[in-house]
Design an enzyme around this catalytic site. Sequence first.
Site, PDB file in Angstrom:
ATOM      1  N   CYS A   1       0.796  -1.221   0.027  1.00 25.41           N
ATOM      2  CA  CYS A   1      -0.093   0.137   0.048  1.00 25.41           C
ATOM      3  C   CYS A   1       0.997   1.104   0.000  1.00 25.41           C
ATOM      4  CB  CYS A   1      -1.119  -0.031   1.369  1.00 25.41           C
ATOM      5  SG  CYS A   1      -1.801   1.353   1.438  1.00 25.41           S
TER       6      CYS A   1
ATOM      7  N   CYS B   1      -1.090   3.474  -6.524  1.00 23.87           N
ATOM      8  CA  CYS B   1      -2.157   2.904  -5.717  1.00 23.87           C
ATOM      9  C   CYS B   1      -2.127   1.387  -6.087  1.00 23.87           C
ATOM     10  CB  CYS B   1      -3.436   3.364  -5.680  1.00 23.87           C
ATOM     11  SG  CYS B   1      -4.447   2.637  -4.649  1.00 23.87           S
TER      12      CYS B   1
HETATM   13  N1  DGL Z   1      -4.124   0.716  -1.824  1.00 28.08           N
HETATM   14  C1  DGL Z   1      -3.484   1.644  -1.359  1.00 28.08           C
HETATM   15  C2  DGL Z   1      -2.712   2.377  -1.898  1.00 28.08           C
HETATM   16  O1  DGL Z   1      -1.453   1.811  -2.743  1.00 28.08           O
HETATM   17  C3  DGL Z   1      -4.663   2.647  -0.383  1.00 28.08           C
HETATM   18  C4  DGL Z   1      -5.948   3.015  -0.955  1.00 28.08           C
HETATM   19  C5  DGL Z   1      -6.859   3.564   0.126  1.00 28.08           C
HETATM   20  O2  DGL Z   1      -7.189   2.734   1.115  1.00 28.08           O
HETATM   21  O3  DGL Z   1      -7.080   4.895  -0.178  1.00 28.08           O
HETATM   22  O4  DGL Z   1      -2.498   3.627  -1.751  1.00 28.08           O
END
Ligand code: DGL
Length: 265
Positions: free
Chosen positions: A75, A186
């Site tokens: 993430c 993301c």
């Molecule tokens: N999957 C996440 C990222 O790589 C975060 C998405 C979220 O919860 O806003 O930033």
Amino acid sequence: MAERSAPVGVMDSGVGGLSVLAEIQRLLPNESLLYVADCGHVPYGEKSPDYIRQRCRRIAEFFQAQGAKAMVMACNTATVAAAADLRELYPDWPLVGMEPAVKPAAAATRSGVVGVLATTGTLQSAKFAALLDRFANDVQVVTQPCPGLVELIETGDLASPQLRQLLQGYVQPLLAAGCDTLILGCTHYPFLRPLLAEMVPADVAIIDTGAAVARQLQRLLAARGLLADGPARDAAFWSSAEPQSLKKILPVLWHESDSVQSFQL
Ligand code: DGL
């Protein structure tokens, strides 16, 4: 001292990290994987860094209690908010974070204009500003925060008209600005590649960092003599929302799994 056969803990705010989990499994099929989806707290992108740090601490404690030999923050938003904090708390524990692929994109662009799709939290962070300072001096970087996208991906319906329309609205200004390289900053967004392929000309490169994260994990484990050599146990999943929703989405974004448990922290 961790064992080679100990599992690797992988976390995300929700299902996005499954795009990274797939790359890890492809590169390191002997590794046993634990996955925490913090679905009860998704999206991280609009939350404060302090809130995200608290969540990441809980999840790191959980992985430690499970005997994980390493942790992957699958993430970008969690990494900018909490990786430094976790490294301070667990200095000897291999921790892999991730960041938008600015360096490879700056090297790849021919038009000199690079677009970044990411969460508000990632784009507003000092870490992202430092990344631009370091690697993007000779190119123009156009950033696009994408509120609402993660929530729609979390439903598991990757072809809904609502998702298509929202994504189109985020991608169009980047193309209009002359971007020939798009960074998916993301981990939820790689699941949008089929939709993006319909919206973006074929000569626009789309880059994400899932495979690079898997390689970094491989390097860290190898350096400590911790690469697993036996057969992996089945991946195990936890969700901080009710587990049924994750169980329903897994066959779409991963594959069938009976092992979805409740993560109550
Ligand atoms: N999957 C996440 C990222 O790589 C975060 C998405 C979220 O919860 O806003 O930033």
